[in-house]
Design an enzyme around this catalytic site. Structure first.
Site, PDB file in Angstrom:
ATOM      1  N   HIS A  20       0.751  -1.257   0.004  1.00  0.00           N
ATOM      2  CA  HIS A  20      -0.196  -0.003   0.026  1.00  0.00           C
ATOM      3  C   HIS A  20       0.779   1.275   0.001  1.00  0.00           C
ATOM      4  O   HIS A  20       1.679   1.429   1.086  1.00  0.00           O
ATOM      5  CB  HIS A  20      -0.936   0.107   1.156  1.00  0.00           C
ATOM      6  N   HIS A 198      -8.305  -8.513  -0.895  1.00  0.00           N
ATOM      7  CA  HIS A 198      -7.613  -8.726   0.285  1.00  0.00           C
ATOM      8  C   HIS A 198      -8.611  -9.727   0.850  1.00  0.00           C
ATOM      9  O   HIS A 198      -9.905  -9.566   1.094  1.00  0.00           O
ATOM     10  CB  HIS A 198      -7.509  -7.795   1.550  1.00  0.00           C
ATOM     11  N   GLU A 201      -7.293 -12.401   5.942  1.00  0.00           N
ATOM     12  CA  GLU A 201      -6.165 -11.927   6.896  1.00  0.00           C
ATOM     13  C   GLU A 201      -6.787 -12.207   8.192  1.00  0.00           C
ATOM     14  O   GLU A 201      -6.448 -12.885   9.017  1.00  0.00           O
ATOM     15  CB  GLU A 201      -5.812 -10.588   6.396  1.00  0.00           C
ATOM     16  N   ASP A 279       3.318  -5.149   2.537  1.00  0.00           N
ATOM     17  CA  ASP A 279       2.291  -4.666   2.816  1.00  0.00           C
ATOM     18  C   ASP A 279       2.136  -3.241   3.106  1.00  0.00           C
ATOM     19  O   ASP A 279       1.926  -2.459   2.440  1.00  0.00           O
ATOM     20  CB  ASP A 279       1.605  -5.369   3.968  1.00  0.00           C
ATOM     21  N   ASP A 280       2.616  -2.893   4.390  1.00  0.00           N
ATOM     22  CA  ASP A 280       2.766  -1.481   4.793  1.00  0.00           C
ATOM     23  C   ASP A 280       4.051  -1.338   5.513  1.00  0.00           C
ATOM     24  O   ASP A 280       4.255  -1.148   6.976  1.00  0.00           O
ATOM     25  CB  ASP A 280       1.770  -0.911   5.960  1.00  0.00           C
TER      26      ASP A 280
HETATM   27  N1  HPA Z   1      -5.280  -5.346   5.654  1.00  0.00           N
HETATM   28  C1  HPA Z   1      -6.240  -4.549   5.043  1.00  0.00           C
HETATM   29  N2  HPA Z   1      -6.261  -3.127   4.626  1.00  0.00           N
HETATM   30  C2  HPA Z   1      -5.101  -2.578   4.558  1.00  0.00           C
HETATM   31  C3  HPA Z   1      -4.128  -3.346   4.870  1.00  0.00           C
HETATM   32  C4  HPA Z   1      -4.063  -4.457   5.366  1.00  0.00           C
HETATM   33  O1  HPA Z   1      -3.080  -5.370   5.579  1.00  0.00           O
HETATM   34  N3  HPA Z   1      -2.964  -2.423   4.684  1.00  0.00           N
HETATM   35  C5  HPA Z   1      -3.665  -1.210   4.136  1.00  0.00           C
HETATM   36  N4  HPA Z   1      -4.900  -1.297   4.146  1.00  0.00           N
HETATM   37 ZN    ZN Z   2      -2.747  -5.195   2.645  1.00  0.00          ZN
END
Ligand code: HPA
Ligand code: ZN
Length: 340
Positions: A20, A198, A201, A279-280
């Site tokens: 992201h 997604h 998770e 991811d972030d």
């Molecule tokens: N999951 C869901 N939404 C998100 C994520 C994530 O890991 N990172 C940024 N938005």
């Molecule tokens: Zn993500």
């Protein structure tokens, strides 16, 4: 973990498929942009910001992630954010990227869609010219906002045609099943976008099935909870549906408690197409190479495993077949020439 394995992972040609852009906002840049745009931050110092990055779950992270976005105002801010990530990517030999951006996070604050996407695309073009990094941009919808807002976002993207290659679905998962976005994704498919989502998770395996069956997802972002449903694992393996797994993210958001309990190896052993991603990275303590190295250290992955994961990252990408083959050949050459 040996320094050698880090050197090997760093030089390995890699693609990043789950990143992201808003999640690459380092505290240093957050402070810089806050000053440039005269925005008050809830943190007294860089250390204060970093200390706040101690998450209980996905939602506690999302609260800070969206708050951080307040400093992104001008096209130049989106350019600088994206460019900083790409400079790092070049250093780590990430040669293909398929980053997400979350337009609604910005348009809901009154920032124009065009401001956001133009800044991002300019940085991606510059990185292709300068570093040879190829890209496919993914526009992600926020699943905790109404589907009408996602549809409006899809309309806004029309002006940019195939400069947006794919659409995705992110944000708070539990209580926001894929089925809520059936119409949006049907329209997106009709308009020729590639589809990712997604799922699995924090949400249950049935959300992964919904993403495949209702949204037409070609790739599942995260997907680690598929292991709770053996029939689903078999299906994902049979249909070679790639999972974009993010090991450090999963530990920091308590999807798993430690890296040694991470299911990456079990997913690989089950015959699934698995890729490693960050991811972030500004929030989760590591970029792509760190994810390769930390997963390898905790799970006993070898250089051969890491090279296979890098090959999978190109194989699972939206590059055309010739480009995939060329990148996979580079990975094989790198592993064969390995002197680290
Ligand atoms: N999951 C869901 N939404 C998100 C994520 C994530 O890991 N990172 C940024 N938005
Ligand atoms: Zn993500």
């Amino acid at each position: 973990m040996s320094a050698d394995l880090r050197a090997f992972a760093l030089g390995l040609p890699k693609a990043e498929l789950h990143l992201h852009l808003e999640g690459t906002l380092e505290p240093e840049m957050m402070f810089e942009l806050a000053e440039r745009n005269r925005i008050e931050l809830p943190y007294a110092s860089l250390e204060d910001a970093r200390a706040a990055y101690d998450f209980r779950d996905l939602q506690s992270f999302l609260d800070l992630y969206y708050a951080g976005c307040a400093v992104l105002i001008e096209e130049e801010d989106f350019y600088d954010l994206t460019w900083a990530y790409l400079v790092r990517a070049a250093r780590e030999n990430i040669c293909h990227v398929e980053p997400f951006f979350d337009p609604q996070t910005h348009t809901d604050r009154g920032i124009l869609f065009g401001t956001v996407i133009t800044g991002i695309l300019r940085a991606l073009e510059d990185a292709e010219d300068r570093f040879g990094i190829t890209y496919k941009l993914i526009m992600s919808f926020l699943r905790d906002r109404p589907s009408s807002s996602a549809l409006q976002t899809l309309e806004r993207a029309r002006l940019y045609g195939h400069r947006v290659a794919a659409v995705g679905l992110d944000s708070a998962e539990v209580g926001h099943p894929p089925e809520d976005f059936a119409e949006v994704f049907e329209t997106a498919r009709d308009r020729g976008y590639r589809i990712v989502a997604h799922a699995g998770e924090e949400g249950p395996p049935r959300y992964i099935k919904g993403a495949l069956d209702v949204l037409g997802a070609e790739r599942i972002d995260h997907g680690v909870r598929c292991l709770e449903d053996p029939a689903l694992v078999q299906r994902l393996a049979r249909d070679r549906v790639p999972l974009t797994v993010c090991p450090l993210s999963n530990v920091r958001l308590h999807v798993v408690e430690t890296m040694s309990e991470h299911p990456l190896r079990r997913l690989m052993d089950a015959g699934l197409v698995v890729t490693i991603n960050s991811d972030d990275p500004a929030y989760f303590g590591g970029y792509l190479t760190d994810n390769y190295v930390e997963a390898a250290g905790a799970l006993g992955l070898t250089r051969t495993d890491l090279a296979a994961l890098a090959e999978a990252s190109f194989g699972a990408s939206f590059l055309d077949d010739d480009a995939k083959e060329a990148r996979i050949a580079e990975v094989r050459q790198y592993a064969a020439d390995d002197k680290t």
